[in-house]
Design a protein around this motif. Structure first.
Motif, PDB file in Angstrom:
ATOM      1  N   GLU A 237     102.458  27.349  43.051  1.00 16.76           N
ATOM      2  CA  GLU A 237     102.998  27.865  44.311  1.00 16.76           C
ATOM      3  C   GLU A 237     101.882  28.200  45.305  1.00 16.76           C
ATOM      4  N   ILE A 238     100.767  28.761  44.795  1.00 12.44           N
ATOM      5  CA  ILE A 238      99.644  29.060  45.695  1.00 12.44           C
ATOM      6  C   ILE A 238      99.077  27.756  46.262  1.00 12.44           C
ATOM      7  N   GLY A 239      99.020  26.730  45.434  1.00  6.52           N
ATOM      8  CA  GLY A 239      98.568  25.416  45.906  1.00  6.52           C
ATOM      9  C   GLY A 239      99.453  24.930  47.053  1.00  6.52           C
ATOM     10  N   ARG A 240     100.760  25.135  46.883  1.00  2.00           N
ATOM     11  CA  ARG A 240     101.708  24.707  47.917  1.00  2.00           C
ATOM     12  C   ARG A 240     101.514  25.520  49.199  1.00  2.00           C
ATOM     13  N   LEU A 241     101.264  26.827  49.007  1.00  2.92           N
ATOM     14  CA  LEU A 241     101.051  27.721  50.153  1.00  2.92           C
ATOM     15  C   LEU A 241      99.814  27.269  50.947  1.00  2.92           C
ATOM     16  N   LYS A 242      98.756  26.949  50.206  1.00  2.16           N
ATOM     17  CA  LYS A 242      97.518  26.507  50.864  1.00  2.16           C
ATOM     18  C   LYS A 242      97.752  25.211  51.636  1.00  2.16           C
ATOM     19  N   ALA A 243      98.439  24.277  50.971  1.00  5.85           N
ATOM     20  CA  ALA A 243      98.664  22.973  51.605  1.00  5.85           C
ATOM     21  C   ALA A 243      99.459  23.130  52.894  1.00  5.85           C
ATOM     22  N   VAL A 244     100.489  23.977  52.839  1.00  2.00           N
ATOM     23  CA  VAL A 244     101.316  24.186  54.032  1.00  2.00           C
ATOM     24  C   VAL A 244     100.491  24.840  55.126  1.00  2.00           C
ATOM     25  N   ALA A 245      99.664  25.816  54.753  1.00  3.02           N
ATOM     26  CA  ALA A 245      98.882  26.547  55.755  1.00  3.02           C
ATOM     27  C   ALA A 245      97.901  25.619  56.468  1.00  3.02           C
ATOM     28  N   VAL A 246      97.387  24.640  55.747  1.00  5.19           N
ATOM     29  CA  VAL A 246      96.453  23.699  56.363  1.00  5.19           C
ATOM     30  C   VAL A 246      97.211  22.679  57.216  1.00  5.19           C
ATOM     31  N   ARG A 247      98.370  22.250  56.711  1.00  7.64           N
ATOM     32  CA  ARG A 247      99.107  21.162  57.358  1.00  7.64           C
ATOM     33  C   ARG A 247      99.922  21.615  58.566  1.00  7.64           C
ATOM     34  N   HIS A 248     100.515  22.793  58.457  1.00  8.67           N
ATOM     35  CA  HIS A 248     101.482  23.231  59.461  1.00  8.67           C
ATOM     36  C   HIS A 248     100.759  23.738  60.717  1.00  8.67           C
ATOM     37  N   ARG A 249     101.292  23.341  61.882  1.00  7.69           N
ATOM     38  CA  ARG A 249     100.601  23.733  63.121  1.00  7.69           C
ATOM     39  C   ARG A 249     101.467  24.666  63.952  1.00  7.69           C
ATOM     40  N   VAL A 250     100.813  25.708  64.471  1.00  9.94           N
ATOM     41  CA  VAL A 250     101.485  26.596  65.425  1.00  9.94           C
ATOM     42  C   VAL A 250     100.611  26.717  66.672  1.00  9.94           C
ATOM     43  N   ASP A 251     101.195  26.637  67.835  1.00  5.90           N
ATOM     44  CA  ASP A 251     100.474  26.756  69.105  1.00  5.90           C
ATOM     45  C   ASP A 251      99.199  25.910  69.124  1.00  5.90           C
ATOM     46  N   GLY A 252      99.300  24.713  68.582  1.00  6.71           N
ATOM     47  CA  GLY A 252      98.179  23.774  68.681  1.00  6.71           C
ATOM     48  C   GLY A 252      97.085  23.967  67.642  1.00  6.71           C
ATOM     49  N   HIS A 253      97.245  24.913  66.743  1.00  6.42           N
ATOM     50  CA  HIS A 253      96.220  25.022  65.689  1.00  6.42           C
ATOM     51  C   HIS A 253      96.883  25.168  64.322  1.00  6.42           C
ATOM     52  N   ALA A 254      96.056  24.969  63.273  1.00  7.87           N
ATOM     53  CA  ALA A 254      96.607  25.055  61.908  1.00  7.87           C
ATOM     54  C   ALA A 254      96.943  26.510  61.594  1.00  7.87           C
ATOM     55  N   LEU A 255      97.990  26.673  60.804  1.00  9.67           N
ATOM     56  CA  LEU A 255      98.434  28.014  60.397  1.00  9.67           C
ATOM     57  C   LEU A 255      97.301  28.808  59.734  1.00  9.67           C
ATOM     58  N   ILE A 256      96.465  28.103  58.985  1.00 10.63           N
ATOM     59  CA  ILE A 256      95.389  28.771  58.236  1.00 10.63           C
ATOM     60  C   ILE A 256      94.388  29.448  59.188  1.00 10.63           C
ATOM     61  N   ASP A 257      94.368  28.985  60.459  1.00 12.37           N
ATOM     62  CA  ASP A 257      93.446  29.577  61.429  1.00 12.37           C
ATOM     63  C   ASP A 257      94.044  30.771  62.159  1.00 12.37           C
ATOM     64  N   GLU A 258      95.275  31.087  61.859  1.00 11.01           N
ATOM     65  CA  GLU A 258      95.874  32.323  62.403  1.00 11.01           C
ATOM     66  C   GLU A 258      95.155  33.525  61.788  1.00 11.01           C
ATOM     67  N   PRO A 259      94.994  34.616  62.531  1.00 13.52           N
ATOM     68  CA  PRO A 259      94.292  35.773  61.963  1.00 13.52           C
ATOM     69  C   PRO A 259      94.952  36.257  60.670  1.00 13.52           C
ATOM     70  N   GLY A 260      94.131  36.481  59.664  1.00 19.56           N
ATOM     71  CA  GLY A 260      94.618  37.095  58.415  1.00 19.56           C
ATOM     72  C   GLY A 260      95.216  36.139  57.405  1.00 19.56           C
ATOM     73  N   VAL A 261      95.514  34.882  57.817  1.00 20.87           N
ATOM     74  CA  VAL A 261      96.224  33.992  56.885  1.00 20.87           C
ATOM     75  C   VAL A 261      95.331  33.584  55.711  1.00 20.87           C
TER      76      VAL A 261
END
Ligand SMILES: Cc1cc2nc3c(=O)[nH]c(=O)nc-3n(C[C@H](O)[C@H](O)[C@H](O)COP(=O)(O)OP(=O)(O)OC[C@H]3O[C@@H](n4cnc5c(N)ncnc54)[C@H](O)[C@@H]3O)c2cc1C
Length: 391
Positions: free
Chosen positions: A256-280
């Motif tokens: 599940e953590i692997g899936r969470l990481k993959a989604v955070a890298v792949r999914h985009r919000v406001d033109g950037h990857a989710l993983i680059d959101e503060p705290g993610v």
């Protein structure tokens, strides 16, 4: 995790990975998304594993298991979860199996164990009652001896998969007049017996996992008693240590953590990857560190098993941390999904396929800190067994 695997173990991992790749049911079954399989699909999967000799993978060879080492079991669980393949039903394999090996007579072992290992008979667990959950010893379901039968009357509740099961292992009161722990016995009840009525309970995820089971004058042959009359409490506690170790679910949390990481890298919000959101990234890293600590604790518990000992109070610690982590990961998935994770039922599509059923899973996992004995009760077990406190 950087364990030093031997070349044979690495080869074994490759063999399991390859087999899972070729045999795991396809994902549309919903396994990865927390949607329960139907009985036919679950049984077909378990029987496929059985035909390879891998269903009862924690069992010794003499009882129909592959006789694997602790490391092999660990590798198998990792590869099974990584393939997104379903966990096998725990009731026969992980709970009753070890109990029959330790307390069952030869006839019982020969009658029940091979069918569990073959995946042809399904079991359910009749412990909880409306007035007996955490305080399990207050259970009231009564078994009165009548010649070579017990006559069982009472009600069980929260019985997972009772509607699938061929058999139920059941705690009953055989002696109402002795101190309550000493009056409990462990019976194996055929679910097709006259006098059994099963009523569904639908859980918050919209699925039918649970049931109420009503027993009215159910006749159970005396030969279905495991151990001695009055030994049920000892057997019940022995079984629960195995149940709690299973619930920790380390391999699945890793997946599940692997899936969470993959989604955070792949999914985009406001033109950037989710993983680059503060705290993610910090939040995911914290979960991963907790998982690593849990994994080591799990390996210690498995090592104890390998040395022929039943899991002790550490199974309670594993249950607490394992379920807290499952809940934290599912919560992170819902938070990261935001409005995309809103659908409440698994039949509704999410805004992004990555978040399908995130809320369903989050909702169902609320139960993980309750089943197998609530986490508060596990803390009491630890206090009594390890710190020597309590009564
Ligand atoms: C999804 C699911 C599946 C289940 N499957 C099965 C099954 O297959 N077979 C089966 O037999 N049972 C099953 N159960 C039942 C489960 O084991 C019980 O729900 C659990 O033991 C808690 O009992 P209870 O629900 O009666 O809650 P209660 O015992 O009424 O507890 C209510 C709350 O009080 C707290 N509490 C109670 N006593 C103490 C104490 N002494 N100290 C501190 N806190 C305390 C508890 O932690 C809990 O938060 C399942 C439950 C769920 C949710």
């Amino acid at each position: 995790m950087n364990l030093d695997f031997s070349p044979q173990e690495l080869q074994f991992r490759e063999e399991v990975r390859q087999w899972m790749r070729e045999n795991a049911p396809p994902d549309p079954a919903g396994v990865k998304l927390g949607i329960p399989l139907d009985k036919a699909t679950q049984m077909a999967w378990e029987q496929r594993l059985a035909s390879k000799g891998w269903l009862a993978y924690t069992w010794p060879k003499e009882y129909g298991g592959p006789g694997w080492t602790v490391t092999q079991r660990h590798i198998f669980e990792e590869e099974r979860a990584a393939a997104g393949a379903p966990n096998s039903g725990p009731f026969g394999l992980a709970m009753l199996g070890p109990v029959l090996m330790a307390f069952g007579n030869e006839r019982q072992q020969q009658r029940y164990l091979p069918r569990i290992a073959a995946g042809t008979e399904l079991w359910c667990q009749g412990y909880s009652e409306p007035g007996a959950g955490s305080d399990l010893a207050s259970l009231k379901t009564q078994a009165r001896r009548d010649g070579d039968h017990y006559v069982v009357n009472g009600q069980k509740i929260w019985t997972t998969q009772a509607h699938w099961a061929d058999w139920m292992f059941c705690l009953v009161r055989t002696h109402p007049d002795v101190p309550r722990q000493q009056g409990i016995s462990f019976l194996l009840i055929d679910m097709r017996s006259p006098g059994i009525e099963i009523r569904p309970i639908i859980t918050i995820d919209g699925h039918h996992h649970l049931n109420e089971v009503f027993l009215t004058d159910v006749r159970v042959p005396v030969e279905n008693l495991v151990g001695q009359e009055g030994q049920g409490w000892t057997i019940a506690k022995y079984l629960l240590t195995f149940e709690r170790t299973t619930i920790a679910g380390v391999a699945d949390s890793k997946y599940e953590i692997g899936r969470l990481k993959a989604v955070a890298v792949r999914h985009r919000v406001d033109g950037h990857a989710l993983i680059d959101e503060p705290g993610v990234s910090e939040r995911i890293a914290e979960l991963e560190i907790d998982l690593l600590a849990l994994e080591y604790t799990n390996l210690r518990a498995l090592d104890r098993l390998a040395r022929g000992k039943a899991p002790g109070a550490e199974s309670s610690g594993l249950k607490i941390r394992g379920t807290e982590l499952q809940q934290a990961i599912s919560e992170a998935m819902v938070d990261l999904g935001g409005q995309d994770a809103l659908p409440w039922l698994s039949t509704e599509p999410a805004g992004d396929p990555a978040f399908d059923s995130a809320t369903v899973r989050y909702n169902f996992l609320r139960a993980s800190s309750i089943y197998g004995g609530s986490n508060e009760i596990q803390k009491n077990v630890i206090a009594k067994q390890l710190l020597g406190g309590g009564h």
